[in-house]
Design an enzyme around this catalytic site. Structure first.
Site, short mmCIF file in Angstrom:
data_model
loop_
_atom_site.label_atom_id
_atom_site.label_comp_id
_atom_site.label_asym_id
_atom_site.label_seq_id
_atom_site.Cartn_x
_atom_site.Cartn_y
_atom_site.Cartn_z
N LYS A 1 0.81 -1.22 0.00
CA LYS A 1 0.00 0.00 0.00
C LYS A 1 0.84 1.27 0.00
CE LYS A 1 -4.39 -1.85 1.28
NZ LYS A 1 -5.40 -2.14 2.28
N ARG B 1 -4.17 -9.91 4.84
CA ARG B 1 -4.54 -9.94 3.42
C ARG B 1 -3.32 -9.53 2.60
NH1 ARG B 1 -6.41 -6.59 -0.52
NH2 ARG B 1 -8.12 -7.33 -1.84
#
Ligand code: HH2
Length: 404
Positions: free
Chosen positions: A348, A382
Protein backbone atom coordinates in the site's frame (compact mmCIF):
# COMPACT_ATOMS: atom_id res chain seq x y z
CA UNK A 1 28.82 -5.16 48.85
CA UNK A 2 27.56 -6.05 45.38
CA UNK A 3 25.24 -3.49 43.85
CA UNK A 4 21.61 -4.75 43.76
CA UNK A 5 20.74 -5.81 40.26
CA UNK A 6 17.57 -4.20 38.98
CA UNK A 7 15.97 -4.90 35.62
CA UNK A 8 12.62 -4.46 33.94
CA UNK A 9 10.55 -7.55 33.23
CA UNK A 10 8.26 -7.29 30.21
CA UNK A 11 5.06 -9.05 31.27
CA UNK A 12 2.10 -8.87 28.93
CA UNK A 13 0.12 -12.02 29.69
CA UNK A 14 -1.19 -13.62 32.85
CA UNK A 15 0.43 -16.97 32.02
CA UNK A 16 3.77 -15.20 31.73
CA UNK A 17 3.20 -13.42 35.06
CA UNK A 18 2.60 -16.82 36.68
CA UNK A 19 5.91 -18.06 35.23
CA UNK A 20 7.83 -15.12 36.71
CA UNK A 21 6.12 -15.61 40.10
CA UNK A 22 7.24 -19.23 40.01
CA UNK A 23 10.79 -18.12 39.19
CA UNK A 24 11.02 -15.99 42.34
CA UNK A 25 9.70 -18.94 44.33
CA UNK A 26 6.36 -17.35 45.29
CA UNK A 27 3.86 -19.63 46.96
CA UNK A 28 2.03 -21.63 44.25
CA UNK A 29 -1.37 -20.73 45.69
CA UNK A 30 -0.59 -17.03 45.43
CA UNK A 31 0.00 -17.08 41.66
CA UNK A 32 -3.70 -16.88 40.92
CA UNK A 33 -3.99 -13.80 43.20
CA UNK A 34 -0.74 -12.13 42.24
CA UNK A 35 -0.62 -12.61 38.46
CA UNK A 36 -3.45 -10.07 37.86
CA UNK A 37 -1.42 -7.55 39.87
CA UNK A 38 1.53 -7.86 37.49
CA UNK A 39 -0.30 -6.48 34.48
CA UNK A 40 -1.34 -2.85 34.25
CA UNK A 41 -4.04 -1.83 31.79
CA UNK A 42 -5.78 1.38 30.82
CA UNK A 43 -9.43 1.19 29.74
CA UNK A 44 -11.24 4.06 28.05
CA UNK A 45 -14.98 4.47 28.45
CA UNK A 46 -16.67 7.06 26.24
CA UNK A 47 -19.38 9.47 27.16
CA UNK A 48 -20.44 8.33 30.63
CA UNK A 49 -23.05 10.36 32.58
CA UNK A 50 -21.23 12.34 35.27
CA UNK A 51 -22.61 10.42 38.28
CA UNK A 52 -21.22 7.18 36.77
CA UNK A 53 -17.88 8.85 36.04
CA UNK A 54 -17.73 10.08 39.66
CA UNK A 55 -18.43 6.63 41.05
CA UNK A 56 -15.67 5.10 38.90
CA UNK A 57 -13.20 7.75 40.06
CA UNK A 58 -14.05 7.13 43.74
CA UNK A 59 -14.01 3.35 43.48
CA UNK A 60 -10.66 3.32 41.70
CA UNK A 61 -9.14 5.66 44.31
CA UNK A 62 -10.49 3.37 47.03
CA UNK A 63 -8.73 0.45 45.30
CA UNK A 64 -5.42 2.33 45.37
CA UNK A 65 -5.64 3.00 41.63
CA UNK A 66 -7.06 5.96 39.70
CA UNK A 67 -9.38 7.09 36.93
CA UNK A 68 -9.18 10.30 34.92
CA UNK A 69 -12.38 12.21 34.18
CA UNK A 70 -13.13 15.59 32.56
CA UNK A 71 -12.40 18.53 34.79
CA UNK A 72 -16.04 19.61 35.28
CA UNK A 73 -17.21 16.21 36.54
CA UNK A 74 -16.47 16.72 40.22
CA UNK A 75 -18.37 20.01 40.32
CA UNK A 76 -21.11 18.56 38.08
CA UNK A 77 -20.49 21.32 35.55
CA UNK A 78 -20.33 18.78 32.72
CA UNK A 79 -23.09 16.27 32.20
CA UNK A 80 -21.01 13.59 30.51
CA UNK A 81 -17.35 12.59 30.37
CA UNK A 82 -14.97 10.10 28.83
CA UNK A 83 -13.12 8.16 31.51
CA UNK A 84 -9.65 6.60 31.54
CA UNK A 85 -9.58 3.77 34.06
CA UNK A 86 -6.01 2.94 35.10
CA UNK A 87 -5.18 -0.10 37.15
CA UNK A 88 -3.87 -3.60 37.35
CA UNK A 89 -6.01 -6.44 36.03
CA UNK A 90 -6.71 -7.31 39.67
CA UNK A 91 -7.96 -3.78 40.41
CA UNK A 92 -10.09 -3.72 37.26
CA UNK A 93 -11.67 -7.03 38.27
CA UNK A 94 -12.48 -5.64 41.71
CA UNK A 95 -13.93 -2.49 40.14
CA UNK A 96 -16.19 -4.59 37.88
CA UNK A 97 -17.36 -6.52 40.93
CA UNK A 98 -18.03 -3.37 42.99
CA UNK A 99 -20.07 -1.53 40.36
CA UNK A 100 -22.06 -4.58 39.21
CA UNK A 101 -25.14 -3.63 41.27
CA UNK A 102 -24.88 0.15 40.95
CA UNK A 103 -27.20 2.51 39.02
CA UNK A 104 -26.39 5.02 36.17
CA UNK A 105 -25.67 2.18 33.70
CA UNK A 106 -22.77 0.91 35.81
CA UNK A 107 -24.15 -2.64 35.80
CA UNK A 108 -23.72 -2.79 32.00
CA UNK A 109 -20.29 -1.21 32.26
CA UNK A 110 -19.34 -3.91 34.76
CA UNK A 111 -20.32 -6.59 32.24
CA UNK A 112 -18.24 -4.93 29.53
CA UNK A 113 -15.17 -4.62 31.77
CA UNK A 114 -15.54 -8.29 32.70
CA UNK A 115 -15.71 -9.20 29.01
CA UNK A 116 -12.47 -7.32 28.28
CA UNK A 117 -10.74 -9.01 31.23
CA UNK A 118 -12.04 -12.44 30.21
CA UNK A 119 -10.36 -11.90 26.82
CA UNK A 120 -7.07 -11.16 28.61
CA UNK A 121 -7.43 -14.34 30.63
CA UNK A 122 -7.97 -16.62 27.65
CA UNK A 123 -6.78 -14.81 24.56
CA UNK A 124 -8.74 -15.22 21.36
CA UNK A 125 -8.74 -18.94 20.55
CA UNK A 126 -11.88 -19.70 18.63
CA UNK A 127 -13.26 -21.13 15.44
CA UNK A 128 -14.79 -19.21 12.59
CA UNK A 129 -17.56 -21.25 11.01
CA UNK A 130 -18.37 -20.28 7.47
CA UNK A 131 -20.76 -22.44 5.46
CA UNK A 132 -19.21 -25.81 6.20
CA UNK A 133 -15.60 -24.59 6.42
CA UNK A 134 -13.88 -23.95 9.75
CA UNK A 135 -11.00 -21.56 10.33
CA UNK A 136 -9.05 -21.77 13.61
CA UNK A 137 -8.50 -18.27 14.89
CA UNK A 138 -5.71 -17.41 17.31
CA UNK A 139 -3.57 -20.54 16.94
CA UNK A 140 -1.48 -18.87 14.27
CA UNK A 141 -2.20 -15.87 12.02
CA UNK A 142 -4.02 -16.80 8.82
CA UNK A 143 -3.08 -15.67 5.33
CA UNK A 144 -5.70 -14.31 2.95
CA UNK A 145 -4.29 -14.36 -0.60
CA UNK A 146 -5.52 -11.60 -2.92
CA UNK A 147 -6.89 -12.55 -6.34
CA UNK A 148 -7.79 -9.37 -8.21
CA UNK A 149 -9.83 -10.03 -11.36
CA UNK A 150 -9.48 -6.40 -12.35
CA UNK A 151 -7.68 -4.65 -15.17
CA UNK A 152 -6.85 -1.66 -12.92
CA UNK A 153 -5.98 -2.69 -9.34
CA UNK A 154 -3.23 -0.51 -7.93
CA UNK A 155 -0.57 -3.22 -7.69
CA UNK A 156 -1.57 -6.21 -9.80
CA UNK A 157 -4.19 -4.83 -12.21
CA UNK A 158 -4.41 -6.86 -15.42
CA UNK A 159 -2.27 -9.74 -14.16
CA UNK A 160 -4.98 -12.26 -13.25
CA UNK A 161 -8.11 -10.87 -14.90
CA UNK A 162 -8.72 -13.85 -17.15
CA UNK A 163 -10.03 -17.22 -16.03
CA UNK A 164 -7.03 -19.10 -17.42
CA UNK A 165 -4.65 -16.98 -15.33
CA UNK A 166 -6.82 -16.57 -12.21
CA UNK A 167 -7.41 -20.27 -11.50
CA UNK A 168 -3.74 -21.37 -11.53
CA UNK A 169 -2.81 -18.31 -9.45
CA UNK A 170 -5.38 -19.30 -6.78
CA UNK A 171 -3.96 -22.86 -6.69
CA UNK A 172 -0.46 -21.46 -6.49
CA UNK A 173 -1.38 -19.23 -3.52
CA UNK A 174 -2.91 -22.18 -1.67
CA UNK A 175 0.24 -24.23 -2.31
CA UNK A 176 2.27 -21.29 -0.93
CA UNK A 177 0.26 -21.25 2.31
CA UNK A 178 -2.89 -19.17 1.74
CA UNK A 179 -5.66 -20.11 4.19
CA UNK A 180 -8.32 -18.08 2.34
CA UNK A 181 -8.54 -16.78 -1.23
CA UNK A 182 -10.07 -13.29 -1.57
CA UNK A 183 -11.58 -12.72 -5.02
CA UNK A 184 -12.30 -9.16 -6.11
CA UNK A 185 -13.84 -7.79 -9.31
CA UNK A 186 -13.64 -4.04 -8.68
CA UNK A 187 -10.64 -1.93 -7.76
CA UNK A 188 -11.16 0.23 -4.68
CA UNK A 189 -7.91 2.15 -4.98
CA UNK A 190 -8.19 5.85 -4.11
CA UNK A 191 -10.16 7.73 -6.75
CA UNK A 192 -11.44 4.53 -8.44
CA UNK A 193 -14.80 4.72 -10.22
CA UNK A 194 -17.39 2.04 -9.41
CA UNK A 195 -18.01 -0.46 -12.22
CA UNK A 196 -21.48 -1.63 -13.37
CA UNK A 197 -23.01 -4.64 -11.61
CA UNK A 198 -23.03 -6.75 -14.81
CA UNK A 199 -19.33 -6.24 -15.31
CA UNK A 200 -18.46 -7.21 -11.73
CA UNK A 201 -20.64 -10.34 -11.99
CA UNK A 202 -19.03 -11.25 -15.30
CA UNK A 203 -15.57 -11.04 -13.75
CA UNK A 204 -16.29 -12.74 -10.43
CA UNK A 205 -18.89 -15.49 -10.83
CA UNK A 206 -17.14 -17.84 -13.32
CA UNK A 207 -13.97 -17.72 -11.20
CA UNK A 208 -15.65 -18.41 -7.87
CA UNK A 209 -17.68 -21.24 -9.45
CA UNK A 210 -14.47 -22.96 -10.48
CA UNK A 211 -12.57 -22.19 -7.27
CA UNK A 212 -15.30 -23.38 -4.94
CA UNK A 213 -15.30 -26.72 -6.75
CA UNK A 214 -11.50 -27.03 -6.84
CA UNK A 215 -10.16 -25.51 -3.59
CA UNK A 216 -10.26 -26.88 -0.06
CA UNK A 217 -9.73 -23.48 1.58
CA UNK A 218 -12.58 -21.00 2.09
CA UNK A 219 -13.11 -18.29 -0.53
CA UNK A 220 -14.10 -14.73 0.18
CA UNK A 221 -15.59 -12.25 -2.24
CA UNK A 222 -14.40 -8.65 -2.02
CA UNK A 223 -17.55 -6.68 -2.84
CA UNK A 224 -19.87 -4.11 -1.30
CA UNK A 225 -22.75 -5.02 -3.65
CA UNK A 226 -25.39 -7.36 -2.20
CA UNK A 227 -26.22 -8.82 -5.61
CA UNK A 228 -22.59 -9.79 -6.28
CA UNK A 229 -22.33 -11.25 -2.75
CA UNK A 230 -25.56 -13.21 -3.20
CA UNK A 231 -24.57 -14.68 -6.57
CA UNK A 232 -21.06 -15.46 -5.33
CA UNK A 233 -22.47 -17.19 -2.23
CA UNK A 234 -24.80 -19.24 -4.45
CA UNK A 235 -21.70 -20.16 -6.45
CA UNK A 236 -20.01 -21.47 -3.29
CA UNK A 237 -18.17 -18.58 -1.64
CA UNK A 238 -17.85 -18.68 2.18
CA UNK A 239 -16.99 -15.15 3.31
CA UNK A 240 -18.12 -11.70 2.18
CA UNK A 241 -15.41 -9.03 2.44
CA UNK A 242 -17.38 -5.78 2.51
CA UNK A 243 -15.05 -2.76 2.51
CA UNK A 244 -18.05 -0.54 3.29
CA UNK A 245 -18.99 -2.55 6.42
CA UNK A 246 -22.68 -2.69 5.34
CA UNK A 247 -22.87 1.05 4.51
CA UNK A 248 -23.16 0.99 0.71
CA UNK A 249 -25.91 -1.58 0.10
CA UNK A 250 -28.88 -1.88 2.44
CA UNK A 251 -29.56 -5.47 1.35
CA UNK A 252 -26.06 -6.77 2.20
CA UNK A 253 -26.73 -7.77 5.83
CA UNK A 254 -29.79 -9.76 4.81
CA UNK A 255 -27.88 -11.60 2.06
CA UNK A 256 -25.06 -12.52 4.45
CA UNK A 257 -27.48 -13.57 7.22
CA UNK A 258 -29.64 -15.72 4.91
CA UNK A 259 -26.64 -17.52 3.47
CA UNK A 260 -25.03 -17.99 6.91
CA UNK A 261 -21.80 -16.57 5.51
CA UNK A 262 -18.95 -14.98 7.45
CA UNK A 263 -18.53 -11.23 6.99
CA UNK A 264 -15.59 -8.83 7.08
CA UNK A 265 -16.55 -5.34 8.29
CA UNK A 266 -13.90 -2.83 7.19
CA UNK A 267 -13.53 0.80 8.24
CA UNK A 268 -13.33 3.40 5.50
CA UNK A 269 -13.83 7.15 5.76
CA UNK A 270 -16.10 8.11 2.84
CA UNK A 271 -16.02 6.19 -0.45
CA UNK A 272 -13.11 4.99 -2.62
CA UNK A 273 -13.74 8.04 -4.86
CA UNK A 274 -13.39 10.64 -2.12
CA UNK A 275 -11.66 8.90 0.82
CA UNK A 276 -8.21 10.36 0.27
CA UNK A 277 -9.46 13.94 -0.05
CA UNK A 278 -8.03 15.41 3.10
CA UNK A 279 -8.97 12.75 5.70
CA UNK A 280 -8.72 14.01 9.29
CA UNK A 281 -9.12 12.31 12.65
CA UNK A 282 -9.19 13.65 16.22
CA UNK A 283 -8.43 10.20 17.56
CA UNK A 284 -8.07 7.62 14.80
CA UNK A 285 -8.29 4.51 17.03
CA UNK A 286 -11.33 5.83 18.86
CA UNK A 287 -13.14 6.61 15.60
CA UNK A 288 -12.36 3.23 14.01
CA UNK A 289 -13.28 1.19 17.09
CA UNK A 290 -16.50 3.12 17.64
CA UNK A 291 -17.51 2.68 14.01
CA UNK A 292 -16.72 -1.04 13.96
CA UNK A 293 -18.56 -1.61 17.26
CA UNK A 294 -21.62 0.07 15.78
CA UNK A 295 -21.48 -1.97 12.54
CA UNK A 296 -20.94 -5.21 14.51
CA UNK A 297 -24.12 -4.44 16.39
CA UNK A 298 -25.95 -3.72 13.12
CA UNK A 299 -24.76 -7.03 11.68
CA UNK A 300 -25.87 -8.93 14.78
CA UNK A 301 -29.27 -7.23 14.71
CA UNK A 302 -29.65 -8.40 11.10
CA UNK A 303 -29.11 -12.00 12.26
CA UNK A 304 -25.40 -12.52 11.53
CA UNK A 305 -23.95 -14.36 14.49
CA UNK A 306 -20.98 -12.71 16.18
CA UNK A 307 -19.04 -15.93 15.67
CA UNK A 308 -19.09 -15.23 11.92
CA UNK A 309 -17.88 -11.62 12.07
CA UNK A 310 -14.39 -10.22 11.39
CA UNK A 311 -13.19 -6.61 11.63
CA UNK A 312 -10.58 -4.71 9.62
CA UNK A 313 -9.29 -1.15 10.29
CA UNK A 314 -9.00 -0.50 6.52
CA UNK A 315 -5.39 0.51 6.03
CA UNK A 316 -5.24 3.18 3.30
CA UNK A 317 -9.00 3.75 3.15
CA UNK A 318 -9.39 7.42 4.07
CA UNK A 319 -6.21 7.62 6.14
CA UNK A 320 -3.04 9.70 6.13
CA UNK A 321 0.37 8.01 6.34
CA UNK A 322 0.54 8.82 10.07
CA UNK A 323 -2.92 7.31 10.63
CA UNK A 324 -1.92 4.03 8.95
CA UNK A 325 1.25 3.82 11.05
CA UNK A 326 -0.69 4.54 14.25
CA UNK A 327 -3.30 1.91 13.44
CA UNK A 328 -0.62 -0.73 12.94
CA UNK A 329 1.25 0.21 16.10
CA UNK A 330 -1.96 0.14 18.16
CA UNK A 331 -3.67 -2.71 16.32
CA UNK A 332 -4.11 -4.71 19.55
CA UNK A 333 -6.72 -2.19 20.72
CA UNK A 334 -9.11 -3.73 18.19
CA UNK A 335 -9.14 -6.93 20.29
CA UNK A 336 -11.62 -5.23 22.61
CA UNK A 337 -14.24 -5.79 19.90
CA UNK A 338 -14.05 -9.51 20.67
CA UNK A 339 -13.90 -10.74 17.04
CA UNK A 340 -10.96 -11.69 14.77
CA UNK A 341 -8.91 -8.82 13.34
CA UNK A 342 -7.95 -8.80 9.63
CA UNK A 343 -5.46 -6.31 8.24
CA UNK A 344 -4.29 -5.52 4.71
CA UNK A 345 -0.99 -3.64 4.33
CA UNK A 346 0.30 -5.34 1.19
CA UNK A 347 2.12 -2.95 -1.16
CA UNK A 348 0.00 0.00 0.00
CA UNK A 349 0.92 3.62 -0.60
CA UNK A 350 1.82 4.46 3.03
CA UNK A 351 4.76 2.06 2.55
CA UNK A 352 5.64 3.82 -0.68
CA UNK A 353 5.56 7.17 1.12
CA UNK A 354 7.70 6.10 4.10
CA UNK A 355 10.32 4.43 1.90
CA UNK A 356 9.84 6.64 -1.17
CA UNK A 357 9.39 3.60 -3.41
CA UNK A 358 7.01 2.67 -6.25
CA UNK A 359 4.47 -0.12 -5.93
CA UNK A 360 6.72 -2.79 -7.48
CA UNK A 361 9.38 -2.13 -4.82
CA UNK A 362 7.34 -2.50 -1.65
CA UNK A 363 8.01 -6.13 -0.71
CA UNK A 364 10.35 -5.40 2.22
CA UNK A 365 8.13 -2.59 3.50
CA UNK A 366 5.13 -4.93 3.30
CA UNK A 367 7.14 -7.56 5.18
CA UNK A 368 8.02 -5.14 7.99
CA UNK A 369 4.42 -3.95 8.33
CA UNK A 370 3.13 -7.55 8.24
CA UNK A 371 5.58 -8.67 10.94
CA UNK A 372 4.56 -5.76 13.17
CA UNK A 373 0.87 -6.47 12.60
CA UNK A 374 1.46 -10.08 13.70
CA UNK A 375 3.23 -9.05 16.90
CA UNK A 376 0.38 -6.62 17.60
CA UNK A 377 -2.11 -9.48 17.36
CA UNK A 378 -3.49 -9.55 13.79
CA UNK A 379 -5.47 -12.78 13.31
CA UNK A 380 -5.52 -12.61 9.50
CA UNK A 381 -3.35 -10.85 6.91
CA UNK A 382 -4.54 -9.94 3.42
CA UNK A 383 -1.50 -10.23 1.13
CA UNK A 384 -0.50 -10.36 -2.54
CA UNK A 385 2.91 -12.04 -2.06
CA UNK A 386 1.76 -15.20 -0.33
CA UNK A 387 5.02 -17.16 -0.41
CA UNK A 388 7.09 -14.35 1.10
CA UNK A 389 4.49 -13.11 3.60
CA UNK A 390 3.76 -16.62 4.81
CA UNK A 391 7.42 -16.88 5.88
CA UNK A 392 7.30 -13.43 7.47
CA UNK A 393 4.12 -14.31 9.37
CA UNK A 394 5.49 -17.63 10.62
CA UNK A 395 8.68 -15.99 11.85
CA UNK A 396 6.94 -13.04 13.53
CA UNK A 397 4.45 -15.41 15.15
CA UNK A 398 7.20 -17.68 16.50
CA UNK A 399 8.76 -14.64 18.19
CA UNK A 400 5.52 -13.23 19.52
CA UNK A 401 4.58 -16.44 21.36
CA UNK A 402 8.06 -16.96 22.89
CA UNK A 403 7.64 -15.82 26.50
CA UNK A 404 10.72 -17.36 28.10
N1 HH2 B 1 -7.55 -3.55 0.65
C1 HH2 B 1 -7.86 -3.54 -0.67
C2 HH2 B 1 -9.01 -4.20 -1.12
N2 HH2 B 1 -9.80 -4.87 -0.28
N3 HH2 B 1 -10.31 -5.60 1.90
C3 HH2 B 1 -10.03 -5.64 3.21
N4 HH2 B 1 -10.82 -6.30 4.06
N5 HH2 B 1 -8.93 -4.99 3.72
C4 HH2 B 1 -8.09 -4.29 2.92
O1 HH2 B 1 -7.12 -3.70 3.46
C5 HH2 B 1 -8.36 -4.23 1.52
C6 HH2 B 1 -9.52 -4.91 1.04
C7 HH2 B 1 -6.97 -2.81 -1.62
O2 HH2 B 1 -6.01 -3.67 -2.17
P1 HH2 B 1 -6.12 -4.37 -3.62
O3 HH2 B 1 -7.28 -5.30 -3.66
O4 HH2 B 1 -4.83 -5.00 -3.97
O5 HH2 B 1 -6.29 -3.15 -4.61
P2 HH2 B 1 -7.51 -2.66 -5.50
O6 HH2 B 1 -8.56 -2.17 -4.57
O7 HH2 B 1 -6.89 -1.57 -6.34
O8 HH2 B 1 -8.00 -3.83 -6.31
Amino acid sequence: MARPHVRLVDIRELSQAAKELKRVGANGRSWEIMAPKAIFKVLKVSDLPFPAATVIKQEMLALGADAAVARGVITARVKRSDVLIMGTVGQLERLAHKIAAQPFGLDRLSTEIQRVIADLRSPHQRQLHCRGKVLSIGQRPLIMGVLNLTPDSFSDGGQFNALERAIPRAHEMVAQGADIIDVGGESTRPGAQPIPLDEELRRVIPVVERLSAELKVPISVDTYKAEVADRALKAGVHIVNDISALRFDQRMSQVVAENKAALVLMHMKGTPRNMQRNPRYDDVMQEIIQFLAQQLQKAEEAGISRSRLIVDPGIGFGKRVQDNLTILNRLGELHTLGVPVLVGVSRKSFIGKVLDLPVEDRLEGSAAATALAVTRGAHMLRVHDVKEMNRVVQMAHAISVAMG
